[in-house]
Design an enzyme around this catalytic site. Structure first.
Site, PDB file in Angstrom:
ATOM      1  N   TYR A  47      31.544  41.116  46.864  1.00  0.00           N
ATOM      2  CA  TYR A  47      32.754  41.449  47.619  1.00  0.00           C
ATOM      3  C   TYR A  47      32.500  42.500  48.716  1.00  0.00           C
ATOM      4  CZ  TYR A  47      35.205  39.189  43.681  1.00  0.00           C
ATOM      5  OH  TYR A  47      35.634  38.326  42.711  1.00  0.00           O
ATOM      6  N   HIS A 105      28.304  36.195  37.916  1.00  0.00           N
ATOM      7  CA  HIS A 105      29.399  35.733  38.778  1.00  0.00           C
ATOM      8  C   HIS A 105      29.510  34.200  38.783  1.00  0.00           C
ATOM      9  CE1 HIS A 105      31.728  37.223  42.569  1.00  0.00           C
ATOM     10  NE2 HIS A 105      32.334  36.192  42.021  1.00  0.00           N
TER      11      HIS A 105
HETATM   12  N1  LIG Z   1      34.835  35.257  39.452  1.00  0.00           N
HETATM   13  C1  LIG Z   1      35.099  34.597  40.552  1.00  0.00           C
HETATM   14  O1  LIG Z   1      34.339  33.698  40.972  1.00  0.00           O
HETATM   15  C2  LIG Z   1      36.355  34.910  41.311  1.00  0.00           C
HETATM   16  C3  LIG Z   1      36.812  34.008  42.304  1.00  0.00           C
HETATM   17  C4  LIG Z   1      37.996  34.330  42.961  1.00  0.00           C
HETATM   18  C5  LIG Z   1      38.694  35.502  42.658  1.00  0.00           C
HETATM   19  N2  LIG Z   1      38.206  36.370  41.724  1.00  0.00           N
HETATM   20  C6  LIG Z   1      38.905  37.637  41.398  1.00  0.00           C
HETATM   21  O2  LIG Z   1      40.277  37.345  41.108  1.00  0.00           O
HETATM   22  C7  LIG Z   1      41.113  38.097  41.982  1.00  0.00           C
HETATM   23  C8  LIG Z   1      42.400  37.367  42.262  1.00  0.00           C
HETATM   24  O3  LIG Z   1      42.187  36.119  42.924  1.00  0.00           O
HETATM   25  P1  LIG Z   1      42.426  35.924  44.495  1.00  0.00           P
HETATM   26  O4  LIG Z   1      42.317  37.234  45.164  1.00  0.00           O
HETATM   27  O5  LIG Z   1      41.537  34.844  44.970  1.00  0.00           O
HETATM   28  O6  LIG Z   1      43.908  35.332  44.604  1.00  0.00           O
HETATM   29  P2  LIG Z   1      45.374  35.651  44.001  1.00  0.00           P
HETATM   30  O7  LIG Z   1      45.406  36.962  43.313  1.00  0.00           O
HETATM   31  O8  LIG Z   1      45.812  34.430  43.251  1.00  0.00           O
HETATM   32  O9  LIG Z   1      46.268  35.666  45.306  1.00  0.00           O
HETATM   33  C9  LIG Z   1      46.182  36.669  46.259  1.00  0.00           C
HETATM   34  C10 LIG Z   1      47.192  36.337  47.351  1.00  0.00           C
HETATM   35  O10 LIG Z   1      48.519  36.431  46.834  1.00  0.00           O
HETATM   36  C11 LIG Z   1      49.298  37.291  47.661  1.00  0.00           C
HETATM   37  N3  LIG Z   1      50.177  38.072  46.785  1.00  0.00           N
HETATM   38  C12 LIG Z   1      49.812  38.972  45.835  1.00  0.00           C
HETATM   39  N4  LIG Z   1      50.877  39.439  45.177  1.00  0.00           N
HETATM   40  C13 LIG Z   1      51.960  38.849  45.738  1.00  0.00           C
HETATM   41  C14 LIG Z   1      53.352  38.947  45.494  1.00  0.00           C
HETATM   42  N5  LIG Z   1      53.838  39.725  44.526  1.00  0.00           N
HETATM   43  N6  LIG Z   1      54.191  38.203  46.270  1.00  0.00           N
HETATM   44  C15 LIG Z   1      53.707  37.390  47.232  1.00  0.00           C
HETATM   45  N7  LIG Z   1      52.400  37.258  47.514  1.00  0.00           N
HETATM   46  C16 LIG Z   1      51.526  37.982  46.769  1.00  0.00           C
HETATM   47  C17 LIG Z   1      48.309  38.158  48.398  1.00  0.00           C
HETATM   48  O11 LIG Z   1      48.800  38.464  49.678  1.00  0.00           O
HETATM   49  P3  LIG Z   1      49.015  39.992  50.166  1.00  0.00           P
HETATM   50  O12 LIG Z   1      47.661  40.607  50.222  1.00  0.00           O
HETATM   51  O13 LIG Z   1      49.654  39.789  51.500  1.00  0.00           O
HETATM   52  O14 LIG Z   1      49.910  40.616  49.147  1.00  0.00           O
HETATM   53  C18 LIG Z   1      47.081  37.247  48.531  1.00  0.00           C
HETATM   54  O15 LIG Z   1      47.182  36.442  49.687  1.00  0.00           O
HETATM   55  C19 LIG Z   1      40.217  38.330  43.210  1.00  0.00           C
HETATM   56  O16 LIG Z   1      40.728  39.306  44.068  1.00  0.00           O
HETATM   57  C20 LIG Z   1      38.904  38.659  42.540  1.00  0.00           C
HETATM   58  O17 LIG Z   1      38.915  39.985  42.071  1.00  0.00           O
HETATM   59  C21 LIG Z   1      37.058  36.066  41.025  1.00  0.00           C
END
Ligand SMILES: NC(=O)c1ccc[n+]([C@@H]2O[C@H](COP(=O)([O-])OP(=O)(O)OC[C@H]3O[C@@H](n4cnc5c(N)ncnc54)[C@H](OP(=O)(O)O)[C@@H]3O)[C@@H](O)[C@H]2O)c1
Length: 272
Positions: A47, A105
């Site tokens: 990241y 990962h």
């Molecule tokens: N292990 C892996 O391979 C892997 C892969 C992907 C992700 N991850 C981890 O999982 C975490 C979460 O997944 P992600 O970041 O991909 O996606 P997510 O948490 O499903 O979605 C994030 C999105 O949702 C929006 N959001 C957040 N809270 C909100 C709310 N209350 N109302 C409306 N919109 C909202 C955010 O926009 P705003 O910023 O505008 O609020 C952002 O665009 C990552 O950050 C990472 O730490 C791990």
């Protein structure tokens, strides 16, 4: 904060995801999250924000032993030697002597699991990680990882949200006593606009996002929603103190669809 217990670990059930949070925004959001009551931060070497996460941890004034910090080793660093270097680099950037959870990962098909999982367990025994686990592991990968691991694996961090059926991996994790950490719990922004989730939410005075997070928590998963907006931190944490009925849970289960997956492997696909 509610915790999910798995193979000796106590993981705060809600954490802050930090993918795509960079520089000053990352430091600001992680600091605000800790002030708002978050006690679990999810980062990864890939990241490119471990330094900022570390700065925020120190700036928050929250005692180190009250925050659960996860980082991950990227798939091109899994061979023994590279693995240890990656972890040492992560710790130096975070400014920590140990992380609470260290994950592979993604599996690297070119590196035998006995080597990568062996390196993971060795790092734990060396004191650089309190707990270890994996991410994006399929059922066969998980079964093999458990069979070669010399230390308990505490989580499999996988994509889980209402649009994706992860029943098979879920069942394998349960069989091994491994928790599921749901990444993309808000389906990268698709959840907030969902009509079914919004309708269920209206009954409880909650948003669609809160309903999806609650659905995951009621299924025993850890959730790590990401936001770059400090006003949304409290909303994503305010997911306790109400319960979805079995009928509502089933209604959300029914949102799964064959094309629901959002994240593809960084190398050859191996989902089966
Ligand atoms: N292990 C892996 O391979 C892997 C892969 C992907 C992700 N991850 C981890 O999982 C975490 C979460 O997944 P992600 O970041 O991909 O996606 P997510 O948490 O499903 O979605 C994030 C999105 O949702 C929006 N959001 C957040 N809270 C909100 C709310 N209350 N109302 C409306 N919109 C909202 C955010 O926009 P705003 O910023 O505008 O609020 C952002 O665009 C990552 O950050 C990472 O730490 C791990």
């Amino acid at each position: 904060m509610q915790v999910v217990e798995a193979n000796g670990a106590r993981i705060p059930a809600v954490g802050l995801g930090t993918l795509f949070l960079k520089g000053e925004i990352c430091t600001r959001i992680v600091t605000a999250a800790l002030a708002a009551g978050y006690r679990h931060i999810d980062t990864a070497q890939m990241y490119g924000n471990e330094r900022e996460v570390g700065e925020a941890l120190r700036a928050s004034g929250v005692p180190r032993d009250e925050v659960f910090v996860t980082t991950k080793v990227w798939w091109d660093k899994l061979a023994p030697g590279n693995f240890e270097r990656s972890v040492e680099e992560s710790l130096a950037k975070l400014g920590l002597s140990t992380v609470d959870l260290l994950l592979i990962h993604w599996n690297n098909p070119q590196v035998p699991l006995k080597d990568s999982v062996g390196a993971l367990c060795k790092v734990k025994r060396g004191g650089l990680a309190r707990h270890v686990g994996v991410a994006n592991f399929t059922v066969p990968l998980l079964d093999e990882a458990v069979s070669v691991a010399g230390e308990p694996l505490v989580t499999n961090q996988i994509e889980v949200h209402p649009y994706l059926d992860q029943a098979k991996v879920d069942a394998a994790c349960a069989r091994h006593g491994i928790s599921v950490t749901a990444y993309c719990p808000l389906a990268r922004g698709k959840v907030p606009g969902d009509e079914t989730l919004a309708r269920v939410g209206k009954r409880h005075g909650k948003s669609a996002s809160q309903i999806a997070l609650r659905w995951l928590l009621q299924r025993g998963r850890v959730v790590i929603p990401r936001t770059s907006k400090s006003e949304r931190l409290a909303e994503n944490l305010d997911v306790f103190g109400f319960t979805l009925s079995e009928a509502e849970m089933a209604e959300i289960d029914a949102l799964k669809r064959p094309d629901g997956r959002l994240v593809s492997p960084p190398h050859a696909p191996r989902w089966d």
